[in-house]
Design an enzyme around this catalytic site. Structure first.
Site, PDB file in Angstrom:
ATOM      1  N   ASP A 400      36.142  45.598  40.190  1.00 37.81           N
ATOM      2  CA  ASP A 400      36.873  44.367  39.852  1.00 37.81           C
ATOM      3  C   ASP A 400      37.723  43.964  41.061  1.00 37.81           C
ATOM      4  O   ASP A 400      37.857  44.730  42.018  1.00 37.81           O
ATOM      5  CB  ASP A 400      37.761  44.666  38.623  1.00 37.81           C
ATOM      6  CG  ASP A 400      38.476  43.429  38.084  1.00 37.81           C
ATOM      7  OD1 ASP A 400      38.038  42.306  38.356  1.00 37.81           O
ATOM      8  OD2 ASP A 400      39.493  43.617  37.370  1.00 37.81           O
ATOM      9  N   GLU A 403      37.166  40.077  45.261  1.00 38.39           N
ATOM     10  CA  GLU A 403      36.877  38.793  45.956  1.00 38.39           C
ATOM     11  C   GLU A 403      37.336  38.804  47.417  1.00 38.39           C
ATOM     12  O   GLU A 403      36.669  38.118  48.206  1.00 38.39           O
ATOM     13  CB  GLU A 403      37.545  37.631  45.207  1.00 38.39           C
ATOM     14  CG  GLU A 403      36.939  37.368  43.838  1.00 38.39           C
ATOM     15  CD  GLU A 403      37.261  38.466  42.810  1.00 38.39           C
ATOM     16  OE1 GLU A 403      38.338  39.060  42.921  1.00 38.39           O
ATOM     17  OE2 GLU A 403      36.418  38.731  41.941  1.00 38.39           O
ATOM     18  N   ASP A 474      36.489  36.284  34.171  1.00 36.06           N
ATOM     19  CA  ASP A 474      37.437  35.980  33.097  1.00 36.06           C
ATOM     20  C   ASP A 474      37.162  34.661  32.400  1.00 36.06           C
ATOM     21  O   ASP A 474      37.799  33.644  32.687  1.00 36.06           O
ATOM     22  CB  ASP A 474      38.863  35.991  33.652  1.00 36.06           C
ATOM     23  CG  ASP A 474      39.245  37.376  34.156  1.00 36.06           C
ATOM     24  OD1 ASP A 474      38.490  38.332  33.896  1.00 36.06           O
ATOM     25  OD2 ASP A 474      40.301  37.488  34.817  1.00 36.06           O
TER      26      ASP A 474
HETATM   27  O1  MIG Z   1      44.167  40.834  36.999  1.00 35.21           O
HETATM   28  O2  MIG Z   1      41.602  45.171  35.055  1.00 35.21           O
HETATM   29  O3  MIG Z   1      38.216  40.259  35.329  1.00 35.21           O
HETATM   30  O4  MIG Z   1      37.824  42.098  33.268  1.00 35.21           O
HETATM   31  O5  MIG Z   1      40.075  43.502  32.337  1.00 35.21           O
HETATM   32  C1  MIG Z   1      43.299  41.159  35.957  1.00 35.21           C
HETATM   33  C2  MIG Z   1      42.162  44.163  34.256  1.00 35.21           C
HETATM   34  C3  MIG Z   1      42.422  42.288  36.409  1.00 35.21           C
HETATM   35  C4  MIG Z   1      40.374  41.189  35.755  1.00 35.21           C
HETATM   36  C5  MIG Z   1      39.006  41.418  35.198  1.00 35.21           C
HETATM   37  C6  MIG Z   1      39.109  41.864  33.781  1.00 35.21           C
HETATM   38  C7  MIG Z   1      39.940  43.125  33.692  1.00 35.21           C
HETATM   39  C8  MIG Z   1      41.322  42.892  34.294  1.00 35.21           C
HETATM   40  N1  MIG Z   1      41.192  42.402  35.666  1.00 35.21           N
END
Ligand code: MIG
Length: 751
Positions: A400, A403, A474
């Site tokens: 996650d 980017e 998201d």
């Molecule tokens: O700033 O890890 O897209 O699936 O649950 C949020 C917490 C960070 C974004 C991800 C989401 C995940 C969440 N993350």
């Protein structure tokens, strides 16, 4: 005059002050390279197995040269405009000749006022290149990765710049988490693909500025694109995935149901979820651990209270068929004494400021530093860190925030990253960050777990399908996001990424029971099958919405589990051809006018057509069935295609149709993959013309299949005559029995 020189597969070109080459990659792929500067920038997207080959001829003609292969003709005009023709001489894709007509958004008075107030009213951009192609008779554009909106991208403007924006994402969003600079153009009589092998911020204007042309522009770098010729969209996808790679077959369990939540933050919570899954008879294979399993969000650690003795806990879960996937973010907590930070600092593995100090920004662990994934040594180190998770029994990794996302403003463009051995900046590496992180994760898991790695990522680039599955980030529990999930997954699928899914039920906001019921019906067909929701939103597990929704939920998760062999066969096909599992109708019905813009239907392989209800309150669905005959999956009613029908769709019904003349292999319902030993393969026959089906079987886990340890069976059936033959036998296990059930007449045939 264009001067040229042939060097291997390259035709080096020079005209006025322009320099470049056309490289014949194969008889249907040509690379166009036009130099802006002499720096060679590798994106890592093109597979190193691609070795240019294929015959071609060069002819001089008035006003330029032509290069011909057996599949296409390329004309390079003296002004360096490049046109592509088919071998019969029909123009397919031409550079645009006229003047650019910029969109006029400001009147002369507006401009004067702006300038008076000290603002710039300039409309010129400062791009390194703008490739402008004639629109001609293009009627649709597909691909472009995970962009929001509709299936057909014509008329919209997009950007390639991996972006984490948690606002409800709608069709006006220019960029999302992934950048896949690949597009397929469908014209009145033909189609073609273009892949821009550039990691810099790109602009794809698909006709928002003008009806006469579309353009692709970049903030930096050389023109470096691949033209792909083909007579249908499937051909284009095959060629594109020949260039950028195809998935490895996934482990079978990863095709099951995944349950996730930000976060199940303790063993007790996880245990409760697992118990409820089994108690409510909702098949489930995987539970995801979001960021709160860690000690202070420090990657590669477990909180030693809430997840004390994690290895024993994970092993207990596995006895009941549950596999654990843990999240790993790229941000490493800045904390002396924390082994990941210490090792990375010692070896210089983190991104740097232009002055050479380590770059810091804030993410979940607070002040954090960012691994320099473009460097091979960093990837190897990161990959090896996964050994600790593998040793604890973790079976997959969820990437996650890659980017990369950051809390204290975006990373500046001049932050120093590597691209291989070369030092470069964030501007070049931004869009590749998720791709290289996924590669590191994949290689690490492969080395330490030995089985086929399961990686799921949010950010990626062209070619990431070689390493990872992806989810669309998201979304929200909004009907419009269920609607857009269909075209979004279809365009990702056409962009080479087959193993994709949305957060089922929606991540942000609260799902209503009705939305949940409709989302599971559509979502049970997505290759990556995961329910996930955000902290603070309504709990979203199947049993949170009352008995009616729970029963509906079970019906569709069970349907998915019975179709697992069909999905696995599709992945096997995808590994060989790149043709995705989820397909828009236009892939198989290329001349169908309705299919061009069909946003609320999709196919799973060639035999299953799904037309989910995606609107609140709707209980009748307008379904388009393309030519041929179709069976309603639930009622077995035979319906003539080539028309719209209105299908009754009460809350428990998702319109699903099977093409007449199909064989569909099915497994019995299991609570998890491996719960039952499958010794009989059942295939459902939907009468029509002669049905033919190839079924694939292996151990579902290891890489042994790559050494030939698999079986392939070919079934043919035309009603009375059924036949099974081995196409390949290399796996010692075989079915004891294969039964073809003629579901529509109730006859069972045993082979
Ligand atoms: O700033 O890890 O897209 O699936 O649950 C949020 C917490 C960070 C974004 C991800 C989401 C995940 C969440 N993350």
């Amino acid at each position: 005059m264009v001067k040229y020189l042939i060097k291997g597969q390259k035709i080096l070109l020079e005209s006025c002050d322009v320099k470049g080459y056309i490289e014949i990659i194969s008889e249907d792929i040509a690379r166009v390279y036009i130099e802006k500067d002499s720096l060679i920038r590798n994106t890592g997207a093109i597979c190193n197995t691609v070795i240019p080959s294929g015959d071609f001829k060069v002819n001089e003609l008035n006003g330029g040269i032509t290069i011909s292969t057996s599949k296409m003709i390329i004309k390079v005009r003296d002004n360096f405009k490049i046109d592509f023709y088919d071998i019969d001489g029909n123009a397919i894709c031409k550079d645009y000749e006229g003047n650019r007509t910029r969109k006029n958004r400001l009147s002369e008075i507006d401009k004067a006022l702006l300038e008076q107030e000290g603002h710039s009213a300039a409309e010129e951009e400062n791009y390194s290149f703008t490739v402008i192609k004639a629109m001609a008779d293009a009627k649709a554009f597909y691909g472009l990765g995970d962009k929001m909106g509709y299936l057909n991208k014509k008329g919209y403007m997009y950007e390639m710049w991996n972006t984490d924006n948690p606002d409800p994402q709608l069709e006006h969003f220019k960029a999302l988490y992934k950048s896949i600079p690949f597009m397929i153009a469908l014209t009145e009589s033909s189609c073609y693909g273009l892949y821009f092998d550039t990691s810099y911020h790109l602009y794809f204007d698909m006709g928002s500025e003008s009806d006469e042309y579309y353009y692709i522009a970049a903030e930096e770098g050389n023109i470096d694109y691949y033209y792909i010729a083909g007579s249908n969209i499937c051909d284009i996808i095959k060629e594109y995935t020949y260039l950028t790679g195809r998935i490895n077959l996934p482990q079978l369990f990863t095709l099951g149901y995944h349950q996730s939540r930000w976060s199940y933050a303790s063993k007790d919570e996880v245990r409760e979820i697992a118990e409820n899954m089994r108690k409510n008879r909702i098949p489930c294979d995987v539970i995801h651990f979001d960021i709160d399993y860690m000690d202070n969000y420090k990657v590669f650690t477990f909180d030693d209270k809430r997840f004390e003795k994690a290895d024993e806990f994970i092993s207990d879960l596995s006895k009941d068929g549950f596999k654990v996937v843990t999240i790993i973010d790229p941000g490493v907590k800045k904390e002396e004494g924390y082994f990941v930070y210490d090792e990375g600092i010692k070896n210089g593995y983190f991104a740097k400021n232009p002055d050479g100090t380590v770059y810091e920004n804030e993410v979940w662990p607070g002040e954090s530093v960012f691994p320099d994934f473009g460097n091979e040594n960093v990837r190897k180190w990161w990959g090896d860190l996964h050994k600790q998770l593998v040793d604890k029994g973790v079976r997959g990794i969820w990437n996650d925030m890659n980017e990369p996302a950051s809390f204290k403003g975006p990373l500046p463009e001049d932050i120093i990253f590597s691209n291989g051995d070369r030092q470069t900046n964030h501007k070049e590496m931004h869009n590749l960050y998720g791709h290289y992180m996924a590669e590191a994760t994949y290689e690490g898991m492969k080395k330490h777990d030995k089985r086929r790695p399961f990686v799921i990522t949010r950010a990626c680039f062209a070619g990431s399908q070689r390493y990872t599955t992806a989810w669309t980030g998201d979304n929200h529990s909004l009907w419009v996001h269920l609607q857009m999930a269909v075209p979004q997954l279809l365009n990702l699928s056409m962009s080479g990424m087959p193993f994709v899914g949305t957060d089922i039920g929606g991540f942000g906001s609260d799902a209503t029971p009705e939305l949940m019921a409709r989302w599971i019906q559509a979502g049970c067909f997505s290759p990556l099958f995961r329910n996930h929701s955000a902290m603070g939103t309504k709990y979203q597990e199947p049993w949170r919405f009352g008995k009616e929704v729970l029963d509906i939920y079970r019906k569709y998760v069970e349907l998915r589990y019975t179709l697992i062999p069909y999905y696995y066969d599709l992945f096997h096909e995808c590994e060989k051809t790149g043709i995705p599992v989820l397909r828009p109708l236009i892939l198989h019905y290329g001349n169908d006018k309705v299919a061009v813009n069909l946003n609320d239907e999709f196919m799973v392989g060639e035999s299953i057509l799904v037309s989910p209800v995606v609107s609140q309150g709707q209980t009748k669905k307008l379904v388009y069935l393309p030519e041929g005959k179709w069976y309603d999956y639930f009622t077995k009613e035979l319906i003539e295609g080539g028309q719209y029908i209105i299908k009754d769709s009460p809350l428990d019904t998702c319109p699903v149709f099977i093409k007449a003349g199909s064989l569909i292999p099915k497994y019995p319902v299991m609570q998890y993959i491996g719960e039952k030993q499958i010794d009989t393969l059942e295939l459902e026959y939907y009468p029509g013309e002669k049905a033919e089906y190839v079924h694939y079987l292996d151990d579902g886990e290891s890489f042994d299949y790559q050494e030939g340890k698999y079986n392939c069976y070919k079934f043919t059936c035309d009603g009375d005559n059924v036949k099974k033959e081995f196409v390949h036998k290399g796996y010692e296990k075989d079915y004891k029995d294969c039964i073809i059930k003629n579901t529509c007449t109730g006859v069972v045939k045993t082979l």
